[in-house]
Design an enzyme around this catalytic site. Structure first.
Site, short mmCIF file in Angstrom:
data_model
loop_
_atom_site.label_atom_id
_atom_site.label_comp_id
_atom_site.label_asym_id
_atom_site.label_seq_id
_atom_site.Cartn_x
_atom_site.Cartn_y
_atom_site.Cartn_z
N GLY A 42 0.81 -1.21 0.00
CA GLY A 42 0.00 0.00 0.00
C GLY A 42 0.84 1.26 0.00
N GLY A 43 2.05 1.18 -0.60
CA GLY A 43 2.93 2.35 -0.70
C GLY A 43 3.68 2.66 0.58
N GLU B 66 16.88 -1.77 -3.26
CA GLU B 66 16.77 -1.69 -4.72
C GLU B 66 17.36 -0.37 -5.18
OE1 GLU B 66 12.64 -4.17 -5.72
OE2 GLU B 66 12.70 -2.01 -6.03
N LYS B 67 17.94 -0.40 -6.36
CA LYS B 67 18.34 0.83 -7.02
C LYS B 67 17.08 1.63 -7.32
CE LYS B 67 20.55 2.04 -11.42
NZ LYS B 67 21.52 3.02 -10.91
N ILE C 224 14.89 3.48 -9.74
CA ILE C 224 14.72 3.66 -11.19
C ILE C 224 14.03 5.01 -11.38
CG2 ILE C 224 13.79 2.65 -13.31
CD1 ILE C 224 15.74 0.76 -11.94
N HIS D 80 5.00 2.64 -13.87
CA HIS D 80 4.53 1.45 -13.17
C HIS D 80 3.63 0.67 -14.12
CE1 HIS D 80 2.91 -0.86 -9.60
NE2 HIS D 80 2.02 -1.13 -10.55
N GLU E 218 3.92 -6.90 -10.68
CA GLU E 218 4.21 -5.48 -10.88
C GLU E 218 5.65 -5.27 -11.36
OE1 GLU E 218 1.05 -3.35 -7.85
OE2 GLU E 218 3.14 -3.41 -7.21
N GLU F 264 7.22 -6.50 -7.55
CA GLU F 264 6.55 -7.35 -6.56
C GLU F 264 5.37 -8.07 -7.19
OE1 GLU F 264 4.13 -5.92 -3.41
OE2 GLU F 264 3.30 -4.26 -4.55
N ARG G 134 -3.51 -11.54 -4.99
CA ARG G 134 -4.93 -11.26 -4.66
C ARG G 134 -5.55 -10.49 -5.80
NH1 ARG G 134 -4.33 -5.69 -3.91
NH2 ARG G 134 -2.32 -5.10 -3.09
#
Ligand code: ADP
Ligand code: ADP
Ligand code: MG
Length: 461
Positions: free
Chosen positions: A165-166, A201-202, A204, A209, A275, A289, A293
């Site tokens: 959820g960010g 993670e680098k 980007i 998205h 994603e 990720e 669901r």
């Protein structure tokens, strides 16, 4: 065994969506609800309803024992978790099976493997899917992690393996920042998600998205093309569309094939989303990720493919083999979804729950409003602020945006402040019209267009 009675362990618009799919399939429904949701539309629509606890989600929608008891008391033979709440809780999926019921989603083991974001990265790599350059597995030593961060190169993203959820994401611009932020990120993730695991993670830059919808029954795996969700605020999607205007036919084919390969590698069962970040400058895409669901933005895919994703996931959970073949899936036109939240865009998106007043629902060809509203309904303040999702389709992207503006002008929820004015303004923004956006586009735009977000001069309320 085909499902005869389905319990919905969720609320809001997704509960209504699941009830509709179940009814189309001839399945009876049981809606669980908290003390704050007794008057909800889903409770009114379902065949049966069971109160499971007080308003706080921890004591109701996240209360595994109460949900399982409601299921056994009503003789339900399956549970649909919707999104959020228990949807990606592997122990819950196991407990549903142990109680002799079907879980509408993959097995606990698959959720465990793909729900942990570090372990999902490993699974993606093993399946030959490109991942964002970063760490391997969960970080156990923050000093060693600083070395890895140096190697990746700054800015580096510190991500919680259990995040969603960010939330649970931080950016370190230097080694010094990394040393301060990493321990903070870990303790915050521990507090928020019950798991302090981190990975790196680098960053980007100027990424888009793009996510691929997949369906699998454990033996057969297909994709239903991609959705683009680059318009984000605080790493949360606000506007989603399909197909992506950024992809060439060749990149689309490779991207979707990589998602199917990953679904097959974990023998995925149900509806899922893989994603990616897409770097338009290089044409490279990177797995970020998997969501095991149904997703909030699934109607975008339903609109362009004609597939009922929720019905498909229910049939799969009932043991039916996937009847849709890859060659049967095609893209018909374009679709856009915008999230109508009970938030005031003019007040920095402050959530303002209240009463639904004069309710007018947009309509016409390829216009869909997935919601849980009725006139006089009071939005409870305990849950997320999503009121509904407006989804429109048309033959081209350009016509979809025209139709979106028209549909937004028809929508009214009375005096309730909501995010519709944002979308009316976005539908006129030149970069949006040109499809020239990325995940960091919206936030600066909001800063410079604050005056357009009050909804006072537009026709959308
Ligand atoms: P989608 O990926 O389907 O667009 P979101 O990222 O908006 O969905 O998340 C869907 C819902 O699930 C939101 O209500 C979000 O807050 C919630 N959610 C997602 N992941 C988590 C998590 N790990 N912990 C708590 N809530 C989550
Ligand atoms: P969540 O589980 O919260 O959905 P994601 O890993 O899917 O987290 O990332 C959410 C958003 O954060 C992405 O859509 C993107 O905007 C941003 N993001 C995540 N990883 C990166 C990255 N490596 N570089 C740039 N942006 C990223
Ligand atoms: Mg995500």
């Amino acid at each position: 065994m085909p499902i005869k009675k389905l319990l919905i362990a969720n609320r809001g618009e997704i509960a209504v969506r699941v009830i509709r799919a179940a009814r189309d399939l001839g399945i009876r429904t049981v809606q669980v609800y908290s003390a704050a949701d007794g008057d909800s539309l889903a409770v009114q629509m379902a065949d049966e309803a069971v109160e499971i606890g007080p308003p706080a989600a921890k004591k109701s929608y996240l209360n595994v024992d109460a949900v399982l008891k409601a299921a056994s008391d009503t003789g339900a033979d399956a549970i649909h978790p919707g999104y959020g709440f228990l949807a990606e809780n592997a122990d819950f999926a196991d407990a549903v099976h142990a109680a002799g019921m079907a879980f509408v989603g993959p097995s606990g083991d698959v959720i465990r493997k793909m729900g942990d974001k570090a372990s999902a990265r490993c699974a993606a790599k093993a399946a030959g899917v490109p991942t964002v350059p970063g760490s391997d597995g969960v970080i156990d030593d923050l000093d060693a992690a600083a070395e890895i961060a140096d190697t990746i190169g700054y800015p580096v993203m510190i991500k919680a393996t259990a995040g969603g959820g960010g939330r649970g994401i931080r950016i370190a611009n230097t080694r010094e920042e990394f040393k301060t932020l990493a321990p903070q990120a870990s303790s915050e993730a521990k507090a928020a998600f019950g798991d302090g695991g981190l990975y790196l993670e680098k960053v980007i830059e100027r990424a888009r998205h793009i996510e691929v919808q997949i369906l699998g029954d454990g033996n057969t795996f297909i994709h239903c093309y991609e959705r683009e969700c680059s318009l984000q605020r605080r790493r949360q999607k606000v506007w989603e569309e399909a197909p992506s205007s950024a992809l060439s036919a060749e990149v689309r084919e490779n991207l979707c094939a990589s998602a199917v390969a990953l679904a097959a590698a974990v023998k995925y069962s149900g509806a899922g989303t893989i994603e990616y970040l897409y770097d338009e400058a290089t044409g490279e895409y990177y797995f970020i990720e998997m969501n095991t669901r149904i997703q909030v933005e699934h109607p975008v895919t339903e609109t362009i493919t004609g597939i009922d994703l929720v019905a498909e996931m229910i049939k799969i959970a009932g043991g039916e083999p996937l009847a849709i073949k890859q060659e049967d899936v095609s893209i018909n036109g374009h679709a856009i979804e915008v999230r109508i939240n009970a938030e005031d865009p003019a007040l920095n998106f402050m959530p303002i729950p209240g009463e639904v007043g004069d309710l007018r629902i947009p309509g016409g060809p390829r216009v869909r409003f997935d919601h849980f509203l009725y006139q006089g309904y009071r939005i409870p303040p305990f849950y997320d602020s999503l009121l509904g999702k407006l989804i429109v389709g048309a033959d081209t992207r350009e016509n979809t945006i025209v139709r979106l503006k028209r549909a937004l002008s028809e929508l009214s929820v009375g005096e309730l402040k909501n995010t519709a004015p944002l979308f009316t303004a976005l539908a006129e923004a030149p970069d949006v019209l040109a499809g020239a956006v990325h995940t960091k586009w919206l936030e600066p735009w909001l800063e410079t267009n604050a005056d357009r977000l009050s909804g006072e001069k537009g026709d959308a309320k």
